[in-house]
Scaffold this motif. Sequence first.
Motif, PDB file in Angstrom:
ATOM      1  N   GLN A   1       0.870  -1.252   0.097  1.00  0.00           N
ATOM      2  CA  GLN A   1       0.378   0.260  -0.055  1.00  0.00           C
ATOM      3  C   GLN A   1       0.977   1.215   0.641  1.00  0.00           C
ATOM      4  OE1 GLN A   1      -0.542   2.822   2.649  1.00  0.00           O
ATOM      5  NE2 GLN A   1      -2.554   3.176   1.117  1.00  0.00           N
ATOM      6  N   GLN A   2       2.197   1.820   0.459  1.00  0.00           N
ATOM      7  CA  GLN A   2       2.823   2.344   1.057  1.00  0.00           C
ATOM      8  C   GLN A   2       4.074   2.820  -0.477  1.00  0.00           C
ATOM      9  OE1 GLN A   2       3.181   4.555   3.215  1.00  0.00           O
ATOM     10  NE2 GLN A   2       4.058   5.647   2.020  1.00  0.00           N
ATOM     11  N   THR A   3       3.855   1.502  -1.171  1.00  0.00           N
ATOM     12  CA  THR A   3       4.357   1.912  -2.683  1.00  0.00           C
ATOM     13  C   THR A   3       3.356   2.698  -3.615  1.00  0.00           C
ATOM     14  OG1 THR A   3       5.465   0.122  -2.464  1.00  0.00           O
ATOM     15  CG2 THR A   3       5.876   0.721  -5.185  1.00  0.00           C
ATOM     16  N   ILE A   4       1.935   2.371  -3.688  1.00  0.00           N
ATOM     17  CA  ILE A   4       0.796   2.654  -4.561  1.00  0.00           C
ATOM     18  C   ILE A   4       0.107   3.967  -3.795  1.00  0.00           C
ATOM     19  CG2 ILE A   4      -1.777   2.660  -5.292  1.00  0.00           C
ATOM     20  CD1 ILE A   4       0.242   0.536  -6.314  1.00  0.00           C
ATOM     21  N   SER A   5       0.878   4.127  -2.900  1.00  0.00           N
ATOM     22  CA  SER A   5       0.386   5.692  -2.159  1.00  0.00           C
ATOM     23  C   SER A   5       1.295   6.484  -2.052  1.00  0.00           C
ATOM     24  CB  SER A   5       0.146   6.030  -0.275  1.00  0.00           C
ATOM     25  OG  SER A   5      -0.051   7.024   0.051  1.00  0.00           O
ATOM     26  N   ASP A   6       2.340   6.392  -2.607  1.00  0.00           N
ATOM     27  CA  ASP A   6       4.004   6.983  -2.741  1.00  0.00           C
ATOM     28  C   ASP A   6       3.797   8.031  -4.448  1.00  0.00           C
ATOM     29  OD1 ASP A   6       4.991   6.802  -0.318  1.00  0.00           O
ATOM     30  OD2 ASP A   6       6.952   5.768  -0.644  1.00  0.00           O
ATOM     31  N   TYR A   7       2.921   6.738  -5.394  1.00  0.00           N
ATOM     32  CA  TYR A   7       2.704   7.125  -6.727  1.00  0.00           C
ATOM     33  C   TYR A   7       1.515   7.995  -6.744  1.00  0.00           C
ATOM     34  CZ  TYR A   7       6.208   3.881  -8.082  1.00  0.00           C
ATOM     35  OH  TYR A   7       7.427   2.964  -8.362  1.00  0.00           O
ATOM     36  N   VAL A   8       0.618   7.764  -6.266  1.00  0.00           N
ATOM     37  CA  VAL A   8      -1.194   8.463  -5.809  1.00  0.00           C
ATOM     38  C   VAL A   8      -0.276  10.118  -5.307  1.00  0.00           C
ATOM     39  CG1 VAL A   8      -2.721   8.820  -5.022  1.00  0.00           C
ATOM     40  CG2 VAL A   8      -2.112   6.214  -5.610  1.00  0.00           C
ATOM     41  N   SER A   9       0.667  10.188  -4.308  1.00  0.00           N
ATOM     42  CA  SER A   9       1.042  11.704  -3.613  1.00  0.00           C
ATOM     43  C   SER A   9       2.350  12.150  -4.444  1.00  0.00           C
ATOM     44  CB  SER A   9       1.315  11.343  -2.147  1.00  0.00           C
ATOM     45  OG  SER A   9       2.639  10.259  -2.556  1.00  0.00           O
ATOM     46  N   GLY A  10       2.684  11.876  -5.433  1.00  0.00           N
ATOM     47  CA  GLY A  10       3.309  12.594  -6.213  1.00  0.00           C
ATOM     48  C   GLY A  10       4.875  11.981  -5.498  1.00  0.00           C
ATOM     49  N   LYS A  11       5.096  11.002  -4.782  1.00  0.00           N
ATOM     50  CA  LYS A  11       6.084  11.898  -4.166  1.00  0.00           C
ATOM     51  C   LYS A  11       7.482  10.326  -4.416  1.00  0.00           C
ATOM     52  CE  LYS A  11       8.117   9.284   0.622  1.00  0.00           C
ATOM     53  NZ  LYS A  11       7.701   8.868   2.223  1.00  0.00           N
ATOM     54  N   LYS A  12       6.651   9.824  -5.462  1.00  0.00           N
ATOM     55  CA  LYS A  12       7.665   8.865  -6.133  1.00  0.00           C
ATOM     56  C   LYS A  12       6.806   9.409  -7.807  1.00  0.00           C
ATOM     57  CE  LYS A  12       8.799   4.371  -4.068  1.00  0.00           C
ATOM     58  NZ  LYS A  12       8.463   3.651  -3.857  1.00  0.00           N
ATOM     59  N   ASN A  13       8.026   9.360  -8.769  1.00  0.00           N
ATOM     60  CA  ASN A  13       7.336   9.824 -10.188  1.00  0.00           C
ATOM     61  C   ASN A  13       7.297   8.406 -10.580  1.00  0.00           C
ATOM     62  OD1 ASN A  13       7.668   9.754 -13.059  1.00  0.00           O
ATOM     63  ND2 ASN A  13       9.283  11.516 -12.422  1.00  0.00           N
ATOM     64  N   PHE A  14       5.698   9.147 -11.439  1.00  0.00           N
ATOM     65  CA  PHE A  14       5.214   7.412 -11.963  1.00  0.00           C
ATOM     66  C   PHE A  14       6.392   7.268 -12.885  1.00  0.00           C
ATOM     67  CE2 PHE A  14       2.255   5.583 -14.571  1.00  0.00           C
ATOM     68  CZ  PHE A  14       1.638   5.107 -14.105  1.00  0.00           C
ATOM     69  N   ASN A  15       6.931   7.888 -13.417  1.00  0.00           N
ATOM     70  CA  ASN A  15       7.818   6.795 -15.209  1.00  0.00           C
ATOM     71  C   ASN A  15       8.820   6.225 -13.961  1.00  0.00           C
ATOM     72  OD1 ASN A  15       6.470   8.870 -16.839  1.00  0.00           O
ATOM     73  ND2 ASN A  15       7.460  10.823 -16.513  1.00  0.00           N
ATOM     74  N   SER A  16       8.144   6.171 -12.669  1.00  0.00           N
ATOM     75  CA  SER A  16      10.099   5.363 -12.299  1.00  0.00           C
ATOM     76  C   SER A  16       9.342   3.526 -12.244  1.00  0.00           C
ATOM     77  CB  SER A  16      10.779   5.455 -11.345  1.00  0.00           C
ATOM     78  OG  SER A  16       9.566   5.644 -10.220  1.00  0.00           O
ATOM     79  N   MET A  17       8.169   3.924 -11.901  1.00  0.00           N
ATOM     80  CA  MET A  17       7.558   2.468 -11.731  1.00  0.00           C
ATOM     81  C   MET A  17       7.913   1.476 -12.793  1.00  0.00           C
ATOM     82  SD  MET A  17       3.380   1.564 -12.147  1.00  0.00           S
ATOM     83  CE  MET A  17       2.767   2.728  -9.943  1.00  0.00           C
ATOM     84  N   LYS A  18       8.079   0.015 -11.581  1.00  0.00           N
ATOM     85  CA  LYS A  18       8.784  -0.317 -12.363  1.00  0.00           C
ATOM     86  C   LYS A  18       7.785  -1.242 -13.323  1.00  0.00           C
ATOM     87  CE  LYS A  18      11.554  -2.258  -8.682  1.00  0.00           C
ATOM     88  NZ  LYS A  18      11.989  -3.379  -8.014  1.00  0.00           N
ATOM     89  N   ILE A  19       8.014  -2.381 -14.770  1.00  0.00           N
ATOM     90  CA  ILE A  19       7.213  -1.838 -15.993  1.00  0.00           C
ATOM     91  C   ILE A  19       5.803  -3.532 -15.240  1.00  0.00           C
ATOM     92  CG2 ILE A  19       8.530  -3.809 -16.955  1.00  0.00           C
ATOM     93  CD1 ILE A  19       6.256  -1.322 -18.716  1.00  0.00           C
ATOM     94  N   GLY A  20       6.487  -3.999 -14.611  1.00  0.00           N
ATOM     95  CA  GLY A  20       6.275  -5.636 -13.614  1.00  0.00           C
ATOM     96  C   GLY A  20       4.644  -4.793 -13.024  1.00  0.00           C
ATOM     97  N   VAL A  21       5.224  -3.423 -11.322  1.00  0.00           N
ATOM     98  CA  VAL A  21       3.882  -2.747 -11.074  1.00  0.00           C
ATOM     99  C   VAL A  21       3.064  -2.543 -12.676  1.00  0.00           C
ATOM    100  CG1 VAL A  21       3.334  -1.158  -9.726  1.00  0.00           C
ATOM    101  CG2 VAL A  21       5.533  -2.739  -9.538  1.00  0.00           C
ATOM    102  N   ALA A  22       3.801  -1.612 -13.193  1.00  0.00           N
ATOM    103  CA  ALA A  22       2.753  -1.231 -13.912  1.00  0.00           C
ATOM    104  C   ALA A  22       0.915  -1.904 -15.557  1.00  0.00           C
ATOM    105  CB  ALA A  22       3.636   0.330 -15.215  1.00  0.00           C
ATOM    106  N   LYS A  23       2.110  -2.540 -14.857  1.00  0.00           N
ATOM    107  CA  LYS A  23       1.635  -4.020 -16.053  1.00  0.00           C
ATOM    108  C   LYS A  23       0.200  -4.686 -14.918  1.00  0.00           C
ATOM    109  CE  LYS A  23       1.004  -7.006 -19.451  1.00  0.00           C
ATOM    110  NZ  LYS A  23      -0.864  -7.630 -20.161  1.00  0.00           N
ATOM    111  N   LYS A  24       0.519  -5.023 -14.298  1.00  0.00           N
ATOM    112  CA  LYS A  24      -0.160  -4.995 -12.837  1.00  0.00           C
ATOM    113  C   LYS A  24      -1.845  -4.048 -12.786  1.00  0.00           C
ATOM    114  CE  LYS A  24       2.448  -8.369 -10.371  1.00  0.00           C
ATOM    115  NZ  LYS A  24       2.268  -8.801  -8.178  1.00  0.00           N
ATOM    116  N   ILE A  25      -1.179  -2.629 -13.050  1.00  0.00           N
ATOM    117  CA  ILE A  25      -1.811  -2.317 -12.394  1.00  0.00           C
ATOM    118  C   ILE A  25      -2.749  -1.821 -13.597  1.00  0.00           C
ATOM    119  CG2 ILE A  25      -2.179   0.417 -11.937  1.00  0.00           C
ATOM    120  CD1 ILE A  25       0.345   0.150 -10.443  1.00  0.00           C
ATOM    121  N   ALA A  26      -1.863  -1.903 -14.940  1.00  0.00           N
ATOM    122  CA  ALA A  26      -2.644  -1.518 -16.250  1.00  0.00           C
ATOM    123  C   ALA A  26      -3.463  -2.396 -16.332  1.00  0.00           C
ATOM    124  CB  ALA A  26      -2.117  -1.458 -16.936  1.00  0.00           C
TER     125      ALA A  26
END
Length: 66
Positions: A25-50
């Motif tokens: 949940q903290q990982t998702i929260s970091d992307y939602v809040s902008g703490k982590k740049n969405f473009n730096s998301m690992k492809i595997g995580v992005a694929k699961k979300i997509a």
Amino acid sequence: MAFKKVLEDNNVSGYRLSKDIGIPQQTISDYVSGKKNFNSMKIGVAKKIADYLGMTLDELYEKSTN
């Protein structure tokens, strides 16, 4: 559109997304809040979300970074 807006448009909370796809949940929260740049998301995580949201990786990145 920011990642937060993508989730809102799909009526999915960051918490629900994290539980349903098995990403901390903290990982998702970091992307939602902008703490982590969405473009730096690992492809595997992005694929699961997509897949969970019923969109392609291209659609997810386009909507989450504009």
